[in-house]
Design a protein around this motif. Structure first.
Motif, PDB file in Angstrom:
ATOM      1  N   GLY A   1      31.252  66.641  64.281  1.00 43.45           N
ATOM      2  CA  GLY A   1      31.175  66.660  62.463  1.00 43.45           C
ATOM      3  C   GLY A   1      30.639  68.179  62.396  1.00 43.45           C
ATOM      4  N   GLY A   2      31.433  68.895  61.548  1.00 41.81           N
ATOM      5  CA  GLY A   2      31.284  70.120  61.155  1.00 41.81           C
ATOM      6  C   GLY A   2      30.602  70.445  59.363  1.00 41.81           C
ATOM      7  N   ALA A   3      30.105  69.220  59.166  1.00 39.97           N
ATOM      8  CA  ALA A   3      29.691  69.601  57.707  1.00 39.97           C
ATOM      9  C   ALA A   3      28.169  70.199  57.593  1.00 39.97           C
ATOM     10  CB  ALA A   3      29.522  68.154  56.823  1.00 39.97           C
ATOM     11  N   ILE A   4      27.260  69.608  56.814  1.00 43.13           N
ATOM     12  CA  ILE A   4      26.060  70.302  56.812  1.00 43.13           C
ATOM     13  C   ILE A   4      25.248  70.351  58.129  1.00 43.13           C
ATOM     14  CG2 ILE A   4      24.621  68.709  55.809  1.00 43.13           C
ATOM     15  CD1 ILE A   4      24.498  72.072  54.741  1.00 43.13           C
ATOM     16  N   TYR A   5      25.042  69.370  58.872  1.00 39.69           N
ATOM     17  CA  TYR A   5      24.355  69.086  60.220  1.00 39.69           C
ATOM     18  C   TYR A   5      25.042  69.829  61.188  1.00 39.69           C
ATOM     19  CZ  TYR A   5      20.565  67.040  58.072  1.00 39.69           C
ATOM     20  OH  TYR A   5      19.110  67.000  57.258  1.00 39.69           O
ATOM     21  N   GLY A   6      26.275  69.687  61.279  1.00 46.81           N
ATOM     22  CA  GLY A   6      26.926  70.292  62.418  1.00 46.81           C
ATOM     23  C   GLY A   6      26.874  72.055  62.075  1.00 46.81           C
ATOM     24  N   ALA A   7      26.824  72.362  60.922  1.00 51.63           N
ATOM     25  CA  ALA A   7      26.607  73.910  60.546  1.00 51.63           C
ATOM     26  C   ALA A   7      25.046  74.215  60.752  1.00 51.63           C
ATOM     27  CB  ALA A   7      27.032  74.231  59.291  1.00 51.63           C
ATOM     28  N   SER A   8      24.228  73.435  60.370  1.00 51.46           N
ATOM     29  CA  SER A   8      22.857  73.905  60.590  1.00 51.46           C
ATOM     30  C   SER A   8      22.364  73.773  61.965  1.00 51.46           C
ATOM     31  CB  SER A   8      21.744  72.747  59.766  1.00 51.46           C
ATOM     32  OG  SER A   8      20.669  72.986  59.992  1.00 51.46           O
ATOM     33  N   ILE A   9      22.820  72.808  62.917  1.00 54.66           N
ATOM     34  CA  ILE A   9      22.641  72.830  64.302  1.00 54.66           C
ATOM     35  C   ILE A   9      22.929  73.683  65.084  1.00 54.66           C
ATOM     36  CG2 ILE A   9      22.474  71.258  66.319  1.00 54.66           C
ATOM     37  CD1 ILE A   9      22.440  68.843  64.446  1.00 54.66           C
ATOM     38  N   SER A  10      24.358  73.965  64.761  1.00 56.16           N
ATOM     39  CA  SER A  10      24.941  75.139  65.357  1.00 56.16           C
ATOM     40  C   SER A  10      24.398  76.505  65.234  1.00 56.16           C
ATOM     41  CB  SER A  10      26.421  75.163  65.069  1.00 56.16           C
ATOM     42  OG  SER A  10      26.765  75.278  63.977  1.00 56.16           O
ATOM     43  N   TRP A  11      23.982  76.726  63.875  1.00 57.33           N
ATOM     44  CA  TRP A  11      23.279  77.999  63.477  1.00 57.33           C
ATOM     45  C   TRP A  11      22.228  78.239  63.963  1.00 57.33           C
ATOM     46  CZ3 TRP A  11      19.114  79.535  60.797  1.00 57.33           C
ATOM     47  CH2 TRP A  11      18.980  80.959  60.506  1.00 57.33           C
ATOM     48  N   TRP A  12      21.162  77.164  63.983  1.00 59.26           N
ATOM     49  CA  TRP A  12      19.825  77.173  64.442  1.00 59.26           C
ATOM     50  C   TRP A  12      20.034  77.361  65.970  1.00 59.26           C
ATOM     51  CZ3 TRP A  12      15.318  78.379  62.354  1.00 59.26           C
ATOM     52  CH2 TRP A  12      15.389  78.258  61.277  1.00 59.26           C
ATOM     53  N   LEU A  13      20.751  76.649  66.780  1.00 60.16           N
ATOM     54  CA  LEU A  13      20.945  77.145  68.165  1.00 60.16           C
ATOM     55  C   LEU A  13      21.397  78.616  68.403  1.00 60.16           C
ATOM     56  CD1 LEU A  13      23.281  74.078  69.431  1.00 60.16           C
ATOM     57  CD2 LEU A  13      21.022  74.471  70.330  1.00 60.16           C
ATOM     58  N   THR A  14      21.715  79.315  67.701  1.00 56.78           N
ATOM     59  CA  THR A  14      21.930  80.618  67.934  1.00 56.78           C
ATOM     60  C   THR A  14      20.740  81.436  67.582  1.00 56.78           C
ATOM     61  OG1 THR A  14      22.716  81.362  65.681  1.00 56.78           O
ATOM     62  CG2 THR A  14      24.405  80.451  67.084  1.00 56.78           C
ATOM     63  N   GLU A  15      19.903  80.649  67.077  1.00 54.98           N
ATOM     64  CA  GLU A  15      18.381  81.237  66.792  1.00 54.98           C
ATOM     65  C   GLU A  15      17.335  80.987  67.690  1.00 54.98           C
ATOM     66  OE1 GLU A  15      16.894  82.903  63.258  1.00 54.98           O
ATOM     67  OE2 GLU A  15      19.039  83.673  63.859  1.00 54.98           O
ATOM     68  N   MET A  16      17.686  80.236  68.668  1.00 51.27           N
ATOM     69  CA  MET A  16      16.835  79.939  69.856  1.00 51.27           C
ATOM     70  C   MET A  16      16.631  80.734  70.784  1.00 51.27           C
ATOM     71  SD  MET A  16      15.325  76.780  68.815  1.00 51.27           S
ATOM     72  CE  MET A  16      15.329  77.316  66.909  1.00 51.27           C
ATOM     73  N   SER A  17      15.476  81.135  71.323  1.00 48.41           N
ATOM     74  CA  SER A  17      15.445  82.291  72.158  1.00 48.41           C
ATOM     75  C   SER A  17      15.563  81.451  73.602  1.00 48.41           C
ATOM     76  CB  SER A  17      13.854  82.774  72.300  1.00 48.41           C
ATOM     77  OG  SER A  17      13.568  83.486  73.294  1.00 48.41           O
ATOM     78  N   GLY A  18      16.409  81.940  74.525  1.00 46.10           N
ATOM     79  CA  GLY A  18      16.751  81.279  75.761  1.00 46.10           C
ATOM     80  C   GLY A  18      18.015  80.479  75.749  1.00 46.10           C
ATOM     81  N   PHE A  19      18.629  79.989  74.347  1.00 49.26           N
ATOM     82  CA  PHE A  19      19.792  79.735  74.321  1.00 49.26           C
ATOM     83  C   PHE A  19      21.036  80.519  74.549  1.00 49.26           C
ATOM     84  CE2 PHE A  19      23.391  77.545  72.571  1.00 49.26           C
ATOM     85  CZ  PHE A  19      23.451  76.332  73.273  1.00 49.26           C
ATOM     86  N   ASP A  20      21.611  80.209  75.487  1.00 51.10           N
ATOM     87  CA  ASP A  20      22.997  81.031  75.492  1.00 51.10           C
ATOM     88  C   ASP A  20      24.527  80.346  75.711  1.00 51.10           C
ATOM     89  OD1 ASP A  20      22.469  80.470  78.089  1.00 51.10           O
ATOM     90  OD2 ASP A  20      22.332  82.785  78.693  1.00 51.10           O
ATOM     91  N   GLY A  21      24.393  79.185  75.395  1.00 55.47           N
ATOM     92  CA  GLY A  21      25.568  78.346  75.877  1.00 55.47           C
ATOM     93  C   GLY A  21      26.561  78.337  74.958  1.00 55.47           C
ATOM     94  N   ARG A  22      27.693  77.565  75.440  1.00 57.09           N
ATOM     95  CA  ARG A  22      28.814  77.479  74.447  1.00 57.09           C
ATOM     96  C   ARG A  22      28.627  76.203  73.314  1.00 57.09           C
ATOM     97  NH1 ARG A  22      33.334  77.710  79.189  1.00 57.09           N
ATOM     98  NH2 ARG A  22      33.600  79.872  79.438  1.00 57.09           N
ATOM     99  N   ILE A  23      28.947  76.510  72.288  1.00 59.20           N
ATOM    100  CA  ILE A  23      28.782  75.507  71.264  1.00 59.20           C
ATOM    101  C   ILE A  23      30.187  75.327  70.772  1.00 59.20           C
ATOM    102  CG2 ILE A  23      27.742  74.935  69.114  1.00 59.20           C
ATOM    103  CD1 ILE A  23      25.645  77.023  69.737  1.00 59.20           C
ATOM    104  N   LEU A  24      30.643  74.144  70.494  1.00 60.07           N
ATOM    105  CA  LEU A  24      31.934  73.591  69.858  1.00 60.07           C
ATOM    106  C   LEU A  24      31.769  72.596  68.762  1.00 60.07           C
ATOM    107  CD1 LEU A  24      35.118  73.446  69.727  1.00 60.07           C
ATOM    108  CD2 LEU A  24      35.035  71.377  71.225  1.00 60.07           C
ATOM    109  N   VAL A  25      31.954  72.903  67.575  1.00 58.15           N
ATOM    110  CA  VAL A  25      31.912  72.133  66.336  1.00 58.15           C
ATOM    111  C   VAL A  25      33.448  71.409  66.255  1.00 58.15           C
ATOM    112  CG1 VAL A  25      31.213  71.752  64.092  1.00 58.15           C
ATOM    113  CG2 VAL A  25      29.847  73.430  65.663  1.00 58.15           C
ATOM    114  N   VAL A  26      33.339  70.191  66.144  1.00 59.56           N
ATOM    115  CA  VAL A  26      34.584  69.585  65.866  1.00 59.56           C
ATOM    116  C   VAL A  26      34.451  68.888  64.615  1.00 59.56           C
ATOM    117  CG1 VAL A  26      36.363  67.851  66.882  1.00 59.56           C
ATOM    118  CG2 VAL A  26      34.696  69.111  68.483  1.00 59.56           C
ATOM    119  N   GLU A  27      35.421  69.335  63.666  1.00 63.66           N
ATOM    120  CA  GLU A  27      35.494  68.762  62.447  1.00 63.66           C
ATOM    121  C   GLU A  27      36.769  68.529  61.866  1.00 63.66           C
ATOM    122  OE1 GLU A  27      35.462  67.770  58.657  1.00 63.66           O
ATOM    123  OE2 GLU A  27      33.555  68.269  59.622  1.00 63.66           O
TER     124      GLU A  27
END
Length: 408
Positions: free
Chosen positions: A21-47
């Motif tokens: 799901g790529g609506a508001i929560y897919g967008a929010s969670i994926s963006w916040w992951l890029t803000e997390m110190s120590g997270f450098d994984g691959r993120i796929l959003v399927v909309e």
């Protein structure tokens, strides 16, 4: 966003996080992951539909309030208001990012029975104790401040104009997507059709796309909005979330008010507020029609405006007896039938399946705090900013309701 802006095919066959799901929560969670110190994984959003034409996010009224009956929901909205008020700062002071303006004319709850008036007084004390600016008002106090209301049947009201009102939710959504993609979040227009679980059933190992690709995954996030139950069922999980229709109307008044109209929640169930040069009204269907619908059922009941909404508006604000309907639409709440509160966090047995579901109409305003919380849980295996444990799925299995009484 036009269809086709996302590719259909994923770049890789393995991802650390797959968000369904790529609506508001897919967008929010994926963006916040890029803000997390120590997270450098691959993120796929399927909309499934990159036009977002029918998703709940684009049908939202973009409102935010602190008038809740649970302290954690108050704190969630307080952070939402902080995020909106400091949007550019949170987005790294990118010069391209616009400022967001929170229109603070507030929510106004009207009570027409002694029981509801007492409830409003009780929750007002709770809200103030948690830092909200809610006022409990008599009908006389309300009439003095807003003389345009007809208050013959009203005993009391609650009103808050501190960080409570509406804002441009579309801009928030667009910039989370844009910034996330620039930081490496991968969006595709596709559909998850199956989840493959381990032999023990304790984790999701694969995600199958409608186009045939089978991906391995570290974590799967259910951000499917009104389709949450369908996504959960792929992992053998039942979740009490279903699509419910909500109607929105834009109207012009022949005799506009000379001040902003608070978001007024009438005892009839109709609510209405200022919306630029126009006014916006909203309503659930009639109680007998407020039942689960198919996720693609956006058929409008045109009699609702004539028979319920317009009469309620004209009764409460006699100056609105002469109004003209300008636009209307049907949207869906991802309605949690269990207790009308969000379902957030890991499944107790399928440990890498994470819920972000069941917001029951509060999704957009709660998305800054809950998106951050889910990102913290994925990165650090714990909530670090706000304790969101009360929203866990285990309450549903244990039949321990965490109900939210302030649902519109």
């Amino acid at each position: 966003m036009a269809a086709g802006i996302y590719p259909n095919t994923p770049k890789y066959d393995s991802y650390d996080v797959v968000i369904v799901g790529g609506a508001i929560y897919g967008a929010s969670i994926s963006w916040w992951l890029t803000e997390m110190s120590g997270f450098d994984g691959r993120i796929l959003v399927v909309e499934r539909d990159a036009s977002y034409a029918l998703c709940s996010t684009v049908h939202t009224n973009s409102c935010i309030r602190q008038q809740f009956s649970r302290p954690i929901n108050i704190h969630i909205s307080q952070f939402g208001a902080e995020f909106v008020n400091n949007f550019k700062d949170f987005m790294g002071n990118d010069e391209r990012v616009p400022d967001l303006v929170l229109q603070n004319f507030g929510y106004l709850y009207l009570a027409d029975t002694p029981e509801f008036a007492q409830t409003l007084e009780t929750v007002q004390r709770l809200q103030v104790s948690e830092g909200a600016g809610t006022r409990h008002m008599s009908a006389a106090e309300l009439a003095a401040q807003y003389p345009f209301y007809q208050l013959d049947d009203i005993l009391a009201a609650n009103h808050n104009t501190l960080n409570e009102g509406y804002f441009d939710g579309g801009t928030l959504f667009d910039w989370w997507k844009k910034s996330g993609r620039e930081r490496g979040v991968e969006y595709i227009e596709n559909e998850v059709v199956a989840l493959g679980c381990s032999a023990a059933g304790d984790r999701v190992e694969t995600v199958t796309l409608k186009s045939g690709e089978v991906l391995t995954c570290g974590v799967v996030v259910n951000a499917s909005g009104p389709r949450a139950a369908q996504t959960a069922a792929m992992a053998g999980i039942d979740i009490p979330v279903e699509p419910r229709k909500r109607y929105t109307y834009i109207f012009a008044a022949e005799h506009p008010l000379d001040c902003d109209l608070p978001l007024t929640i009438d005892p009839s169930g109709v609510h209405f507020r200022s919306d630029g040069q126009y006014y916006m009204a909203g309503s659930p269907p009639e109680p007998e029609d407020d039942v689960a619908v198919l996720p693609d059922d956006f058929i409008a009941d045109h009699s609702l405006w004539e028979n319920k909404v317009w009469p309620a508006i004209a009764n409460r604000v006699p100056q609105f007896e002469a109004i003209k309907l300008v636009n209307s639409w049907v949207g869906h709440y991802a309605y949690n039938t269990f207790d009308q509160n969000a379902v957030i966090g890991r499944h107790p047995r399928v440990g890498n399946f994470i819920f972000a579901n069941g917001f029951s109409g509060h999704g957009l305003q709660q998305s800054p705090a809950l998106g951050r919380g889910v990102a913290e849980l994925i990165t650090y295996s714990e909530y670090r900013s706000l304790d969101l444990a009360s929203f866990g799925f285990d309450r549903i299995e244990n039949n321990e309701s965490f109900d939210e009484k302030a649902v519109i």
